[in-house]
Every structure is written in structure tokens, then in C-alpha cells.
Write an enzyme that holds these catalytic residues in place. Structure first.
Site, PDB file in Angstrom:
ATOM      1  N   GLU A  34       0.818  -1.219   0.000  1.00 49.29           N
ATOM      2  CA  GLU A  34       0.000   0.000   0.000  1.00 49.29           C
ATOM      3  C   GLU A  34       0.852   1.270   0.000  1.00 49.29           C
ATOM      4  O   GLU A  34       0.587   2.233   0.713  1.00 49.29           O
ATOM      5  CB  GLU A  34      -0.994  -0.021   1.165  1.00 49.29           C
ATOM      6  CG  GLU A  34      -1.966  -1.199   1.044  1.00 49.29           C
ATOM      7  CD  GLU A  34      -2.921  -1.348   2.216  1.00 49.29           C
ATOM      8  OE1 GLU A  34      -2.831  -0.552   3.164  1.00 49.29           O
ATOM      9  OE2 GLU A  34      -3.756  -2.265   2.187  1.00 49.29           O
TER      10      GLU A  34
ATOM     11  N   GLU B 246      -6.641  -9.938  -2.997  1.00 48.06           N
ATOM     12  CA  GLU B 246      -7.373  -9.966  -1.721  1.00 48.06           C
ATOM     13  C   GLU B 246      -8.873  -9.771  -1.969  1.00 48.06           C
ATOM     14  O   GLU B 246      -9.513  -8.911  -1.356  1.00 48.06           O
ATOM     15  CB  GLU B 246      -6.862  -8.869  -0.773  1.00 48.06           C
ATOM     16  CG  GLU B 246      -5.364  -8.921  -0.504  1.00 48.06           C
ATOM     17  CD  GLU B 246      -4.903  -7.800   0.432  1.00 48.06           C
ATOM     18  OE1 GLU B 246      -5.752  -7.209   1.126  1.00 48.06           O
ATOM     19  OE2 GLU B 246      -3.689  -7.528   0.467  1.00 48.06           O
TER      20      GLU B 246
END
Length: 874
Positions: free
Chosen positions: A681, A783
Site C-alpha cells: 500500500e 485480496e
């Protein structure tokens, strides 16, 4: 494709055949074409324009004017139908800024779709934007328009333990602004509480009008007095204003103390040395800027007397005295006009470069901006040229000539302020409006009773316009809440504020536009067509006996025992010792990823106490069942998920800790994981880069590659494929960051798209993956889940859409669900209950697993001893 074969003969070879399945299909085939380069000329439109074919300019408005002060192209679309999937693309070019985030939005009679596509556009070349949408209600008239993006702000909410707060009520009020906007102040503000209150309510920056000038602090040689300046600095500190230092020297001899004008040679040199040392030591680290040698293009008092290197000496000494301050060249008539030969933009650039070649650390461009009648196109052109220096540009003394009436002053002031605030390279604006009993230098904002004059009304109007009002809402399933607003506070880089301002005159030109509708049936056909051509093959077996003789009519039975496409899920420590769960998992999936057990906070909760016990046990399960496994993650840029002890480290200690983390983890599991999410991220957070510098991530990737050269290293991000409204992680932001890392020598070889969806926009999802495909790297949905705010039935519907879309895209190399089972549920979406009974999402997974696997095939060889069938790769 791994199969078992039962026959009287032997398997000799497999021949993979292409299949032409679209021969009987008369609908449109989806075009996966995308571009990431900025091109001199646009390519031809996809689908030959689709609905827009031969409709330009009739269906196109190139000057749809919005009240925010820019022009945006817009397509007027008629009779759009709900359920139809609309895919569009467009080539666009901007003028008026070096770059801008452009988003496509759709407005219907009933709804507004804030982002249905986005691109990072550059000036002077054509950028490709691709997107799509599905309407939730019919629309007789819709407007698809393209505009410079307002900045998106995402707030992540957690409780005191760091746990995500879902559905939390959020109220946001902007209490400070990131863009420095201020004014000159004079000693008249001291003790004047109403004036102080008026000032602080409006401005976040100040500059002393005359109180720091040499003639004010040392009117007689040796009698230095900073009393007034100190009192003004107390006001600045008490109200947390940023302050510019104006000025150390003024080259105009009229404003140099009389006693200084009488000095020459060593006496003058000694005096200037004392001036710098006294002033800079007194206010070290108090002022963010210093105008070191003011108006040096027009005057040269010190260089005439001390030689050509006098200015060089001033800047060098100032930098040594206060290394944190940005040193400015401050000049008039640079941006106001081009008729002053002393201060043309090229003269300014030439002198600045000359000083920098001499070793001067001059890092700021100061444009005084004392206007009479502004020439806005000229002003912008000059700012554009100065922007090539890649230095912060400030309008330092803005006012309008006192020769004009107050109403005209206000009109021109608004023009100048809008132009300055909207230019992507202007980083701050200071008005020159210090209030005195007898008025102001040229232009006042109020009278002596603090009642607004017309110029003051303009300032108040713009301040209100450039501030986000109160925003309310609730956090999503990730504990996040997003809104569009003016950036505020120290969390954001102030260049983004100017670059993303709504009030910039940015012109967007478009070309090669296309809009292609697909019915749901056509969309599903396109998905299946790709599955049949990319995920399946026609296989021909040639069967002979032990002597090599062809076996005609031999009975063939074929069963697929493993799949080629990686489909898996996150697992947690809850799978250890739970044999039913293990059996359930292995029956379905051929890949796994550890949910949290490899994260730094899990393996080294206390510094130096590294513990891989749980991860090792999970790895034993993976090995025993021959699952492929992703490594998630080495570092997480979100500070909330870093160990507390790591958050307390800085500098060398933090660098040492991260080096140990990489070496320990990568040596422990070398060649065990096919992937590593190295710096997770990184588009939305920058914990390590803030503390270790902009090359921290580069170091992480390089070290990880050296430690395990066989692992594919991923950038793993959320909100890339799920939406286009997150400016941090829009597809072009991802591509730009990945290319930046690769240019630095990083082995970033995998694209990780997390895929935490609420309501999937399938054509947008496909368009984003199309654009990612141009990088020619493996793309994984890493995910995948659906928001827990939705019902379990709706989760299942959307999960099927996402899985079909991912599996059918030819560039997606694997899919991982984020559905690790815990006694209290899953992160967002469970496939089963705690008794391993399928929930609706689990039924969808089982349905698709069955659909995407070759069932048992039986038949007989033909006269040539051959047998053919279609099967999924394995």
C-alpha cells in the site's frame, strides 16, 4: 493441464489447437486495447467510435462551462438503458497546467456517477482514458464529462487498539488550509486585538512589511534593535502562522541605511557580515523563507561596492546560518509585465542559474506581483516558463495599484488571485496589505474600523470558496471514509493543493472518443469467449500400442486432477489442527496466502524477539498439500499496522531494523513463496519513506530481490481496480510509481490489485486491467472480497461478477480471496460458517470451480488413433 489417462495404449503427444468460437456471434467483441504513453497524436477510436461514430461534433460540446472556472468537454447522450454495460475511451490533452488528474463523470436525471474512468494527463500530448459504467435506472438524457480532479481525501478510522471502526459516524470540518495564503503585517498589529483576530481568521501566513529591513533594525551603526520584530514574532508564534523573512539586504540604495551607504571596502564587508550573522542567528529556523538580496535585477548597490561575488557570499552565508530556510530571489515586474528589460522572465532565469552555477543554494522564486492592469495570459505564460526550473514559486507582495478606484482594484485582485492559486507551480501567495492609520502601501482590504473594502470582500469570497465545508458520513468496511475537499494540515504535500485546485483555467481537448454498449448477454459471451480461447485448449491425443501401431476405437477416459490457474484464499492460524477446514480448503484451492501471520507485528512484536512458530506451522500445511503460496507482506506502509517499537524508531536505528527484517524473513523462507508483497500500500501511505527518505522502497525491493531472486516482487494496492475516485491509487498513479521504481533498477515484476469491492463497476474494472496489461507483467487479484455492509446474498452476486471478470481477462494470472475463517467471522466476507457449511459466497465459489474444471471425459479414438477434446489448462 494435468490429466490422468486410461487406455489400452500410450499417450504420445498433446496438440494445442486454437478455437474460433465467435463465428456464429454477431455482437461486438470487446477490445482490450489500452495505452499508457502520452502520444503526439491520438490513435483511432476503439469500435470505430461506437455510439459516437460520425456524431462529432453534433453530440459533443467542447465548451461546457462550469462555475468552477474551467472548461470541460462533455458528451450529451440520449436514451441510455439500465443493465446495459457501456465501455468508453477517449484521448485527451490539457492546456493550462503541466499535468492534471482528469476524471470522467456521468450525470443523469436521477444520479451522478462521480468517477467512471480516470487518467493522468500531461500538457502538450495526448493521454488515453478508458472506463465504463452501468446505469441503475433509465436515462433519457445523460452527460458524460471530463474534468480536472478535485483531490480525494481518505480518512482511516480506528479505535484506541488500532482496530478498524466500520460504520463509524464521521464529521469533518476544515480547520486549517495547506496552501499558504497570507499578508504583510506591520507594527500596527501589535496590541490591536480586533485586527489580530481579523487577520488570524483569514490567513495562515505572514510577512513583516518593513520591521526586519536593515534600516529598521539598525538605523545607527552598532545600535541593533529587534524589539518590534520580536513582538511581531510572538504574535506569529502564538497563532501558529508561517512567516517569510523579508529581507536581509535590499539592493536599492534608497532603502539602505545612510550609514551603510557611506561605507566602502573592508568596512562595508564587515558591516554586511555582521548583519547576516546577527539577523540569522537571532531568528534561526523561525522563518521558512528569506529574501536574501532583494530586487537584485533592478539594483546592484552591494555588487558595485563589494564586487560581483557579493550576492554569492550573501546566499552562501545565509544558507550556512539557517540551512532549513528556503532562499529566494524576490523581484518586481517579472510576472506583472514584460516591458521592464531588467526583469524579464529570461533575465530572472538567467541570473538565478548564474548564481546556482556559482554554488548558491537558492531554491525559491519570489514574484512581488504589484499589478496595475493584469495581463492574465502573459502572467500564466511567465509562470509556465518559471515552472521549468522545478522550484517553489510564490507571489510574495500581491496588490493592485492605488491609482485605480477600489472597485477596479477588487476586480483585478480576484483575477490575479485566481490565476495564482490555480497555477500548479505556485506554492503560496502573500498580499501586500499591511494596515496603517493612513492606509496601505497601495491597496487595503479594510478601512481602519476593519470593515471590508471591495478588495476585502474578494479575499473573503475566495477564502470561503477555497475551503471545504463541513462533511459528514460513515466509514466503510475498511474503516475508511473518503470525500473531496481542499487539502489541509501537514499530512499532504502543498504542491498537490495547487495542482489539484478546482479553480484553475484548465482546458481539456478530446479526440478519438468511443462509446460501445454491451448487453449483459453480450458481456457474458465475451467473458466465455476469452475463457474458451485463453483458459482452455483443444487437445488431441494420438494413441498407439507397445509396437507403435495406431489403436482405432480405443476407449479413452480422461479426468483433470489439477488446475493451471491459481485460485486460492487467505488462511490464518485457525487452519492449524482443524482437519475438516484443511480438507475443505485443499479440495477447492491450489494457492494460499497468510492473512496476518507474516506481518512484522506478528513475527516480531517486541524488538529482537523474532518468532516464526505459527508461520512455520502454516508453511508445513502448505508444503504437505503442494499449494503455491504468496508472501504477504514484508513491510506495510500504513503506520497503524507497524509494531509500536518500530514506530518509535528513526534514522539509523530504523534503517538497521528494516535491514534485519528483510534478511531474517527472506533467509528464513527463501524460495518458499512465489511472490512477495514488498512494500504494501505504498500509494496510500509512506511511513518508511517519510522516515528513511524517498529511496526507502527502492532499497526494500532491491534487497528482497537479492535475497530471493526467484520470487516475483509485487506492488500490492487497494482502490486501483475497485474504483477510480481514489486519487492516490488511480491506475495511472500505480503505473507511474511502478515505472519510477523500475527506472531506479527495482525488480518490480508483479501487479497486485487487492480487490476489496463494494459495488463492482465491471467495465471500469476491465478498462483498468486493460491499461495495466500494457506493462506486460503478471496481474493478480490478491485480496478479493465484497463489503460486509451488503447482505450475504448480494455479496454472492457481486463476488460472482468479480470472479468471472478476473478469470476471463487474459492478463489476470491468479486470484486470491480474502476469506480466512475465524471463530468471529472473516475480514469482510466468509465462504462458510464455522461448521464449514457454505454461505451464498461459498456456493458461488463451488459453482465456478465446477464450471472452470474439465469434468471426466470419455470417448473412443478415431480411425487415425486420435481423440480430441476441450479442456482447461493445468
Amino acid at each position: 493441464m494435468k490429466y490422468t489417462l486410461t487406455s489400452a495404449g500410450f499417450l504420445v503427444c498433446f496438440v494445442l489447437l486454437g478455437a474460433s468460437l465467435a463465428a456464429s456471434y454477431d455482437g461486438p467483441l470487446y477490445d482490450f486495447t489500452a495505452y499508457t504513453e502520452c502520444k503526439e497524436l491520438p490513435e483511432q477510436p476503439l469500435y470505430n467510435g461506437g455510439l459516437l461514430k460520425n456524431q462529432l461534433p453534433e453530440n459533443f460540446s467542447s465548451i461546457a462551462h462550469f462555475s468552477t472556472g474551467f472548461y470541460t468537454p462533455a458528451f450529451i447522450l440520449h436514451n441510455l438503458t439500465p443493465g446495459t454495460i457501456y465501455c468508453f475511451s477517449i484521448w485527451l490533452k490539457i492546456e493550462g497546467a503541466n499535468s492534471a488528474h482528469v476524471r470522467a463523470s456521468l450525470k443523469t436525471e436521477n444520479s451522478v456517477y462521480n468517477c467512471v474512468g480516470s487518467a493522468a494527463a500531461k500538457q502538450g500530448c495526448w493521454s488515453f482514458l478508458k472506463g465504463g459504467f452501468v446505469l441503475d435506472s433509465p436515462s433519457n438524457l445523460s452527460i458524460l464529462f471530463f474534468q480536472e480532479r478535485k483531490r480525494a481525501v481518505t480518512i482511516h478510522a480506528a479505535d484506541g487498539s488500532g482496530d478498524t471502526l466500520q460504520g463509524a459516524e464521521i464529521t469533518i470540518e476544515q480547520v486549517s488550509k495547506d496552501f499558504p495564503f497570507g499578508s504583510a503585517i506591520a507594527s500596527t498589529i501589535l496590541g490591536n486585538l480586533p485586527y489580530q483576530k481579523w487577520f488570524v481568521e483569514r490567513f495562515n501566513a505572514a510577512v513583516f512589511e518593513n520591521e526586519l529591513k536593515w534600516y529598521a533594525t539598525e538605523p545607527e551603526q552598532g545600535k541593533i534593535n529587534y524589539t518590534i520584530a520580536d513582538q511581531m514574532m510572538e504574535f506569529v508564534r502564538a497563532n501558529q502562522l508561517i512567516a517569510r523573512g523579508h529581507n536581509i539586504f535590499w539592493e536599492d540604495p534608497r532603502y539602505t541605511p545612510a550609514w551603510v551607504r557611506s561605507l566602502t571596502g573592508p568596512a562595508l564587508q564587515s558591516a554586511v557580515n555582521s548583519r547576516i550573522q546577527s539577523l540569522m542567528n537571532k531568528y534561526k529556523e523561525e522563518f521558512i523563507h528569506w529574501d536574501v538580496s532583494n530586487e537584485m535585477l533592478h539594483f546592484d548597490f552591494y555588487e558595485q561596492r563589494l564586487g560581483h561575488d557579493a550576492t554569492l557570499h550573501f546566499y552562501e552565508t545565509a544558507h550556512q546560518s539557517d540551512p532549513l530556510a528556503t532562499l529566494f530571489m524576490n523581484e518586481f515586474n517579472v510576472v506583472e509585465t514584460c516591458s521592464d528589460e531588467n526583469s524579464t522572465v529570461d533575465r530572472y532565469i538567467s541570473r538565478l542559474r548564474e548564481l546556482k552555477r556559482g554554488g548558491v543554494l537558492m531554491d525559491g522564486i519570489g514574484l512581488e506581483s504589484h499589478f496595475t492592469v493584469p495581463n492574465l495570459p502573459l502572467m500564466r505564460a511567465i509562470l509556465d516558463k518559471l515552472a521549468t526550473l522545478n522550484l517553489p514559486i510564490w507571489l510574495t507582495e500581491v496588490d493592485i495599484s492605488g491609482k485605480l478606484d477600489k472597485e477596479t482594484q477588487a476586480v483585478y485582485l480576484e483575477q490575479v488571485l485566481r490565476e495564482g492559486f490555480s497555477h500548479p507551480s505556485v506554492n503560496g501567495i502573500m498580499l501586500w496589505t499591511a494596515l496603517h492609520p493612513n492606509g496601505c502601501y497601495q491597496m487595503c482590504l479594510t478601512d481602519n474600523n476593519l470593515q471590508n473594502l471591495p478588495a476585502g470582500n474578494i479575499v473573503d469570497k475566495l477564502l470561503k470558496e477555497w475551503q471545504t465545508g463541513e462533511v459528514t458520513g460513515h466509514t466503510d468496511g475498511h474503516g475508511s471514509f473518503s470525500f473531496y475537499g481542499f487539502l489541509d494540515g501537514p499530512l499532504y504535500d502543498f504542491t498537490a493543493c495547487t495542482e489539484n485546485s478546482d479553480d484553475r483555467d484548465i482546458n481539456i481537448d478530446v479526440a478519438s472518443a468511443s462509446l460501445q454498449p454491451f448487453t449483459e448477454h453480450q458481456w457474458r459471451f465475451n467473458q466465455q469467449y476469452i475463457i474458451n480461447t485463453e483458459r482452455k485448449r483443444a487437445v488431441t491425443m494420438h494413441v498407439t500400442n507397445g509396437h507403435g501401431d495406431i489403436l482405432q476405437g480405443a476407449v479413452i477416459k480422461i479426468k483433470q486432477v489439477s488446475k493451471d490457474f491459481p485460485l486460492g484464499s487467505a488462511i490464518a492460524s485457525t487452519i492449524l489442527g482443524n482437519l475438516p477446514y484443511q480438507k475443505w480448503f485443499v479440495k477447492r484451492f491450489n494457492a494460499a496466502v497468510f492473512e496476518n501471520e507474516l506481518k512484522w507485528y506478528a513475527t516480531e512484536a517486541e524488538q529482537g524477539k523474532v518468532n516464526y512458530t505459527v508461520a512455520d506451522q502454516m508453511m508445513e500445511f502448505v508444503r504437505a498439500n503442494k499449494l503455491i503460496v504468496r508472501g504477504h507482506n514484508i513491510f506495510w506502509e500504513n503506520p497503524k499496522y507497524n509494531p509500536t517499537w518500530v514506530r518509535n524508531l528513526t534514522g539509523f536505528q530504523l534503517q538497521s531494523a528494516v535491514n534485519s527484517r528483510i534478511q531474517s524473513l527472506m533467509n528464513k523462507y527463501k524460495e518458499e513463496f512465489i511472490h512477495w508483497d514488498v512494500s504494501n500500500e505504498i500509494l496510500d501511505f509512506d511511513f518508511y519513506e517519510q522516515r528513511l527518505g524517498p529511496k526507502a522502497a527502492l532499497h526494500f525491493f532491491q534487497t528482497a530481490h537479492q535475497s530471493d531472486p526467484l520470487a516475483t516482487l509485487f506492488m500490492n494496492e487497494y482502490n486501483v481496480v475497485e474504483t477510480c475516485s481514489d486519487v492516490n491509487s488511480m491506475v495511472d498513479s500505480y503505473i507511474s510509481r511502478l515505472r519510477e521504481l523500475r527506472r531506479s533498477g527495482v525488480s518490480t515484476d508483479g501487479i497486485g490489485l487487492q480487490g476489496h469491492f463494494t459495488v463492482p463497476n465491471l467495465p471500469l474494472m476491465r478498462a483498468i486491467i486493460d491499461k495495466m496489461t500494457t506493462l506486460k507483467l503478471p496481474i493478480w487479484l490478491t485480496e478479493v472480497d465484497i463489503s460486509s455492509k451488503l447482505s450475504k446474498e448480494k455479496q454472492a452476486v457481486y463476488l460472482e461478477q468479480v470472479l468471472r471478470e478476473g478469470f476471463s481477462h487474459p492478463s489476470v494470472s491468479g486470484i486470491m480471496l480474502w476469506a480466512a475463517l475465524h471463530p468471529n467471522g472473516c475480514y469482510q466476507m466468509c465462504l462458510t460458517d464455522n461448521n464449514l457449511q457454505n454461505l451464498p459466497a461459498g456456493d458461488v465459489v463451488d459453482k465456478l470451480l465446477k464450471e472452470c474444471q474439465t469434468g471426466e471425459v470419455t470417448g473412443h479414438t478415431d480411425a487415425h488413433g486420435s481423440y480430441s477434446f476441450y479442456g482447461f489448462l493445468g
